[in-house]
Design an enzyme around this catalytic site. Structure first.
Site, PDB file in Angstrom:
ATOM      1  N   GLU A  72       4.904  13.873   6.217  1.00  0.00           N
ATOM      2  CA  GLU A  72       4.639  12.393   5.623  1.00  0.00           C
ATOM      3  C   GLU A  72       4.788  11.867   4.770  1.00  0.00           C
ATOM      4  O   GLU A  72       3.504  12.908   3.933  1.00  0.00           O
ATOM      5  CB  GLU A  72       3.702  11.760   6.241  1.00  0.00           C
ATOM      6  CG  GLU A  72       3.340   9.700   6.080  1.00  0.00           C
ATOM      7  CD  GLU A  72       2.317   9.648   6.845  1.00  0.00           C
ATOM      8  OE1 GLU A  72       1.125   8.608   5.979  1.00  0.00           O
ATOM      9  OE2 GLU A  72       1.577   9.368   7.923  1.00  0.00           O
ATOM     10  N   CYS A 130       0.372   5.547   0.732  1.00  0.00           N
ATOM     11  CA  CYS A 130       1.698   5.490   1.182  1.00  0.00           C
ATOM     12  C   CYS A 130       2.436   4.366   0.484  1.00  0.00           C
ATOM     13  O   CYS A 130       3.641   4.076   0.520  1.00  0.00           O
ATOM     14  CB  CYS A 130       2.254   6.456   1.815  1.00  0.00           C
ATOM     15  SG  CYS A 130       0.901   8.024   2.282  1.00  0.00           S
TER      16      CYS A 130
END
Lengths: 248, 1072
Positions: free
Chosen positions: B841, B875
């Protein structure tokens, strides 16, 4: 000093560019429409590759087609759906027959079953496919009439290297019993810049221990969550109803 | 169930309010989210009528309703609109959407597209199928399409369905737009008394002649900027002046002079508990100036109610003002109390005690409450242990009558002047009966209603009795009306609402006069089973809990436990400065291999590292010993050896370990939060969210394992044979996690791998190893064997590299930068073994698209949170805000103003919005980027930095306007927002640009146009799409999280496919 005029002719699109140009529309078509087209495409295949193709279509439809509504607080809608990742290169390295031989026969059948599994799965989950080799050619010809141009392409072996090196290739579905060759593919993909391309390798062409598993199609999708604040407009009418609902 | 500090019925004892106000204050907060069943059982006796009282109130209500229905003028235009387009129909909602947004859309193209979108999606014709409602319906459409009421003739105009269809089809959007705007103005006229106070006063005269009086409200939502607050202050000031002048010259009696209602959140850009110090000084001063002015002019002031989180703040401010000399001796300074609040009764008792102590009567408007739906939603989102409001409508009605009983009691009447705001005939009739019963004259209280609602009802009330009725009347421009209007319509526009049923002649009167006590007592439970408690939100697992930091009774004891781990005294300075005796709380982290610590001598500076707080480098948090390559090998040796046993452990037992881990983290919440503050620089709410996410991961994966991985499953293979398939772990999984979610992502990866039978070697980010070590200790306590999970702190070069080069690593979960993910992937591939699952990720260049139908206030709030929460170190954080140029000049200054109000500071303080960035490397990179962008873009604003910023690694939140996303090379992981203007027709091009960036993590969209939202959703290649909300804070199992392309490989963390990737599907048996 002489000036060399640049040719203004556009270069022909690479296979990956062609795939990229049809990806959005193919992906947006939805599972059912894609499956409908692919079921028709599978009809011309020999029995076993056809069974594999239809099984993958049914499996993907059963497990991935539905948009899932996630539980959560009132006043928001959360949905999880599955989409294609991008262009997949589907390759069989176990095809022993020289190019130009007859259609699928005894010797090419394992390759055809495996490749059909890869290609139909990649396609039904929303990805454009590039394939190669003799069996790939046969499968491409079976499928092409039922899908938009560019959704499935067949390339010459000479174009393989350039396609593997190009971006953005979402992944390679590989049928290959040779572990060393698989590792070599893995290293080539890992060496590339850009997105981490998926290597979906089947290393047992006899049992298809990867391709024939029920969750195989998961490797070809990317998931998308859509979260909508349904109270942004006009308040939380559903909840207001619940507040005055009787349990009787 | 907690025992209550007092019994509700005690409030009826005159001695109760003789207690000191501070003693009664202590009773308020504990009732914030008190057990509903328990508290209602106490309230019921206060509201319960005797049989004779019940008969009286039923008769009175029946008579009132009957006379209202007889009245030819009872059904107003708005009423008829409500009747047909009630807000529990799709069309009703759509109509309101249109109303809500249309008037603020500045550009015609977007307005027309929006109208087309709204008209397309609803089945308008179905509303015309009912011939009874044809004329109402047609009139409504006539109203909407032509701006005036038109009489429709069925013979001439054809069937209703045709009519509506024809209207929509034959008129082009620009014509409809014009008509709609006109119609909205007419609706506005119905609900707004005047566009300014003068118009309102003049229009109010006819009602005053009828015997009504007013409380004026200046329209507008909460202020986001100091400019907004100044604008509202000015509006209030001129309104007070005008009302004062009018009062002075009025021909009406001075006992019921108009007053003004004041919204505190409109007068201060940060009316929040976290900003209490500012509220009690700045806002105090502002309101005091209004009070002085109003008192001079004889204009009473009522403080409006806010959301439940701000109740205690409002009361504290009210108390301070009430005690001020500006208010002493006045008697016209009052406030609104919401009966749906579980705290309402002790609030009223406390107010009565205040009034008694000071001797100035306090006017109290008792309302039922207008934010019920958002209160419920907010608590569900935040995992609060209960709700601050009742979950049944009739419970609120019961609480209202219980409060009314208290207010009308003789010992209270002398101190509080009750003002009952209701549009419910039964409530009104019951209060009148209650007043008579308690000996209160009609002069001892008044009724209040909203302008534009309940006209017929109150016309009938004042016809019969000489009681004061005050109309709460919004004043302001029509475009500010809609949020207010939608709120009012929602309260009263549902099919089940009293207002709706009152005017529906077909609804039997006897159904409208049920006493709420009778209704509530007839229920199987006092709580509403359809509305689950926040902690029971999910059917198959417990939701994580979060304390409410805005509520004294929730937060104060919780904070005390965190403080035990904070110790920010000088004792806690770096070791060399530590001269005092008392040791500060220090944590230790080291490799934990086979369940045993592998420690290093502190003198070994290569291996032993001191951890300093990012917000203050003088503060030492602890020491971390890094692992060596040898330790890594030992850990992998043990993990590999342990795999067969752990893999063979029944899945349900492994799931039990995860559930225990979740509980252990909740048990150790304060320590984990202190670590989040001190090691990672996380703010209070961020730290709560961090622990909650880690807890949710454990419970979600435990539930997934039990449901899907515990037993082998049967499948048909492609040849039609039955297969028995089992998921097994891959072997030793490597988990490499980032510092930005040092507990949540770390635990998420580790427990996912463990849950399905892998053993784990985990490398936390070197910046945040202390919390990881604590988590691994807890994991072992939860029952995960010491050799099944190993902690390997250290940097990438030594530890990360040693892990990823080991050929026994059978799978990897990584969260971090795209570049590091590629490097790791190459190292793994170079091992010469079969490819393994790699779950990465990685980063994003996340955008938010805002069109001109969006609500600017909401956009600014959501964009600010998305860009700056956690100092932009998520993120998912917003990096590029695209604003349609038609509204950019409105939205950008709002962003600028709101940024000035943000507080950057020490993360463990409630007043802090934004803490530090993680370290000097990050700080340097971000500051350089800001300098670069200042040269190529245009600085919009930078939030101010405090002096203490020099002690740590702070970066001022910055917004910069740029021309195109092409000016940005890669993700800048910090509090920097880039803003780009776009033209409406360029939307597709922008989506292409975002797609072409290769990143695909989050995307926010703000638009009221569903067609636009759907188009963006279908085209944008992103993992998480957020519509009309912020784009951070994905919840496990609700919004599975992860990106595509350069942003990650998938599957999504916290989603149903995640665990699959940690397993191998193995065929156990295949048969024909």
């Amino acid at each position: 000093m002489t000036t060399v005029m640049q040719a203004t002719m556009q270069k022909p699109a690479t296979p990956l560019q062609t795939a990229g140009s049809v990806f959005e529309a193919w992906n947006a078509l939805g599972f059912n429409a894609r499956a409908h087209a692919l079921v028709q495409a599978a009809q011309s295949l020999p029995e076993q590759p056809q069974k594999m193709a239809l099984w993958q279509l049914a499996n993907a439809q059963k497990k991935l087609a539905q948009t899932q509504t996630m539980p959560g607080p009132t006043g928001e809608l959360n949905e999880l759906s599955n989409l294609g990742r991008g262009c997949f290169l589907c390759l069989s390295l176990i095809d022993p027959s020289p190019i130009g031989q007859s259609p699928i026969d005894h010797s090419t059948e394992p390759s055809a079953i495996g490749l059909a599994g890869q290609i139909f799965t990649a396609l039904v989950t929303g990805n454009p496919v590039i394939t190669a080799g003799q069996v790939g050619q046969i499968l491409m010809e079976a499928i092409a009439p039922f899908v938009a141009q560019g959704v499935i392409q067949h390339i010459a072996d000479s174009e393989l290297d350039a396609t593997i090196e190009a971006s953005p290739l979402a992944g390679i579905a590989l049928l290959c019993d040779d572990a060393a060759a698989v590792n070599a593919f893995n290293m080539r993909l890992a060496a590339k810049d850009g997105l981490i391309a998926q290597l979906v390798a089947e290393t047992n062409s006899a049992t298809l221990s990867t391709i024939a598993q029920p969750h195989y199609a998961l490797r070809f999708v990317t998931e998308r969550t859509v979260s909508i604040n349904t109270t942004a407009i006009g308040g939380n009418a559903t909840l207001l109803e619940l507040g005055s609902l009787n349990e009787e | 169930m907690k025992s209550l500090l007092f019994n509700a019925i005690d409030t009826l004892d005159p001695q109760f309010i003789q207690q000191a106000p501070q003693d009664l204050w202590a009773l308020i907060s504990p009732l914030y989210a008190v057990d509903e069943e328990q508290w209602l059982a106490q309230l019921l006796p206060l509201a319960k009528p005797s049989q004779a009282e019940l008969n009286n109130s039923t008769t009175a209500a029946t008579t009132l309703i009957a006379s209202v229905r007889k009245d030819d003028n009872s059904v107003s235009m708005i009423d008829s609109l409500l009747l047909e387009y009630s807000l529990d129909t799709k069309e009703g909602i759509l109509l309101m959407c249109l109303a809500e947004a249309l008037m603020r859309v500045p550009d015609k193209a977007t307005a027309d597209a929006f109208i087309k979108d709204r008209l397309r999606v609803a089945d308008w014709a179905s509303h015309a199928q009912n011939s009874d409602s044809f004329f109402v319906n047609a009139s409504t459409w006539g109203l909407l399409l032509t701006g005036k009421i038109v009489t429709m003739n069925e013979n001439k105009d054809g069937t209703p369905g045709n009519l509506v269809g024809r209207m929509v089809n034959r008129v082009s959007e620009p014509v409809i737009r014009k008509a709609m705007n006109q119609a909205m103005k007419i609706m506005g006229h119905q609900f707004v008394l005047g566009r300014d106070i003068k118009e309102a006063l003049s229009r109010g005269n006819s009602y005053r002649d009828k015997g009504y009086t007013y409380s004026f409200d200046m329209l507008g939502e909460a202020a986001l900027t100091s400019d907004d607050a100044a604008k509202y202050l000015k509006a209030y000031q001129s309104a007070i002046t005008a009302i004062g002048q009018d009062n002075a010259s009025t021909r009406h009696s001075d006992t019921s002079l108009p007053t003004i209602s004041i919204k505190l959140s409109a007068l201060h850009p940060r009316y929040e508990v976290g900003c209490k110090a500012r509220v009690m000084t700045e806002l105090f001063a502002t309101v005091k100036t209004l009070i002085i002015q109003a008192r001079k002019l004889g204009v009473g002031i009522t403080i409006d109610a806010e959301e439940a989180d701000r109740l205690e703040l409002s009361l504290a401010l009210f108390e301070a003002l009430y005690h001020d000399e500006a208010v002493r001796g006045w008697g016209l300074f009052g406030l609104v109390v919401q009966a749906y609040s579980k705290r309402a009764l002790p609030v009223l008792a406390w107010i009565a005690a205040l009034a008694q102590a000071q001797g100035d009567r306090i006017p109290i408007r008792l309302v039922k409450g207008a934010y019920w739906d958002s209160e419920i939603k907010l608590c569900q989102q935040r995992g609060i242990h209960g709700y601050p409001v009742y979950t049944r409508k009739e419970s609120t009605d019961v609480a209202y009558l219980a409060c009314a009983h208290f207010l009308l009691s003789e010992h209270v009447r002398a101190h509080i002047f009750p003002q009952f705001a209701s549009h419910n005939a039964h409530t009104i009739a019951t209060i009148q009966c209650l007043a008579t019963q308690l000996g209160a004259t009609n002069k001892a209280f008044e009724f209040q209603r909203l302008h534009g609602m309940g006209d017929a009802l109150y016309d009938n009330v004042i016809k019969g009795v000489d009681v004061c009725v005050r109309i709460y009347a919004p004043v302001g421009s029509h475009k500010d009306l809609l949020p207010y209007l939608v709120r009012r319509l929602l309260e009263n526009g549902a099919n089940s609402s009293f207002v709706h049923r009152l005017i529906d002649a077909s609804y039997p009167i006897e159904q409208l006069v049920h006493h709420p006590v009778t209704t509530l007592e007839s229920r199987k439970s006092l709580t509403n089973p359809h509305i689950k408690l926040p902690t029971h939100l999910f059917d198959d697992r417990k939701n994580s809990f979060g304390p409410n930091i805005e509520i004294e009774s929730d937060w104060t004891p919780f904070k005390a436990k965190i403080d035990a781990f904070m110790d920010t005294t000088p004792n806690n300075l770096v070791p060399s400065d530590s001269t005092q005796n008392k040791p500060a709380k220090q944590w230790r982290a080291y490799p934990i291999v086979g369940g045993q610590p592998v420690t290093t001598q502190p003198s070994n500076k290569e291996q032993s590292h001191t951890v300093l707080s990012p917000y203050d480098h003088q503060q030492c948090v602890g020491t971390v010993d890094w692992a060596t390559a040898t330790t890594v090998t030992q850990a992998i040796d043990l993990a590999a050896a342990a795999f067969p046993k752990w893999s063979a452990t029944p899945a349900t037992q492994r799931a039990d370990c995860l559930d225990r881990m979740a509980d252990l983290m909740e048990d150790n919440y304060p320590e984990l939060m202190a670590l989040c503050h001190r090691e990672a620089g996380k703010t209070i709410q961020d730290s709560i969210d961090e622990v909650r996410e880690a807890v949710d991961f454990c419970r979600y994966y435990a539930q997934q394992v039990r449901s899907h991985f515990a037993e082998p499953s049967h499948h048909q293979d492609f040849m039609g044979h039955t297969q028995i398939v089992q998921h097994i772990g891959c072997g030793v999984f490597a988990c490499i996690s980032p510092w930005n979610f040092p507990l949540a992502i770390f635990m998420g990866q580790v427990v996912a791998a463990l849950a399905v039978g892998n053993t784990v070697v985990a490398k936390p980010a070197e910046q945040t190893s202390l919390i990881a070590a604590r988590a691994v200790e807890l994991l072992h306590s939860a029952g995960v064997p010491g050799d099944a999970v190993h902690l390997l702190p250290g940097d990438g070069a030594t530890v990360g590299n040693a892990i990823t080069r080991d050929t026994r690593i059978a799978g990897l979960a990584f969260t971090g930068s795209t570049g590091t993910a590629q490097l790791i992937n190459r190292t793994l591939a170079a091992r010469g073994v079969a490819p393994i699952p790699v779950i990465a990720e990685t980063g994003g260049q996340n955008a938010m698209l805002v069109d001109s139908t969006s609500l600017p206030e909401q956009v600014v709030r959501d964009a600010m949170r998305s860009a700056f929460a956690s100092a932009g170190q998520r993120c998912s954080a917003l990096r590029v805000l695209f604003i349609q140029e038609d509204i950019a000049d409105k939205v950008i200054p709002m962003i600028k103003g709101a940024m000035q109000e943000q507080t950057v500071g020490l993360p463990y303080l409630h007043s802090t919005d934004i803490g530090p960035v993680i370290d000097q490397k990050a700080q340097k990179m971000l500051l350089e980027h800001i300098e670069d962008m200042k040269k190529t873009g245009k600085l919009i604003a930078q939030s101010p930095l405090p002096k203490l910023a020099q002690q740590g690694t702070f970066v001022a939140p910055t917004a910069i306007e740029i021309d195109s996303i092409g000016q940005l090379s890669d993700e800048k992981f910090g509090p920097i927002l880039h803003v780009i203007r776009y033209k409406a027709h360029e939307l597709d091009g922008i989506i292409d640009t975002i797609n072409n960036s290769g990143f695909g993590l989050t995307l926010g969209v703000h638009s009221r146009n569903e067609t636009t939202c759907a188009r963006i959703a279908s085209r944008a290649r992103v993992g998480n799409l957020y519509i009309n909300r912020d784009q951070v804070g994905a919840v496990v199992g609700v919004q599975p999280f992860g990106g595509q392309g350069l942003s990650g490989t998938g599957p999504k963390a916290g989603g149903p496919h995640y665990l699959h990737r940690f397993t191998i599907e193995q065929t156990l048996r295949s048969s024909l």
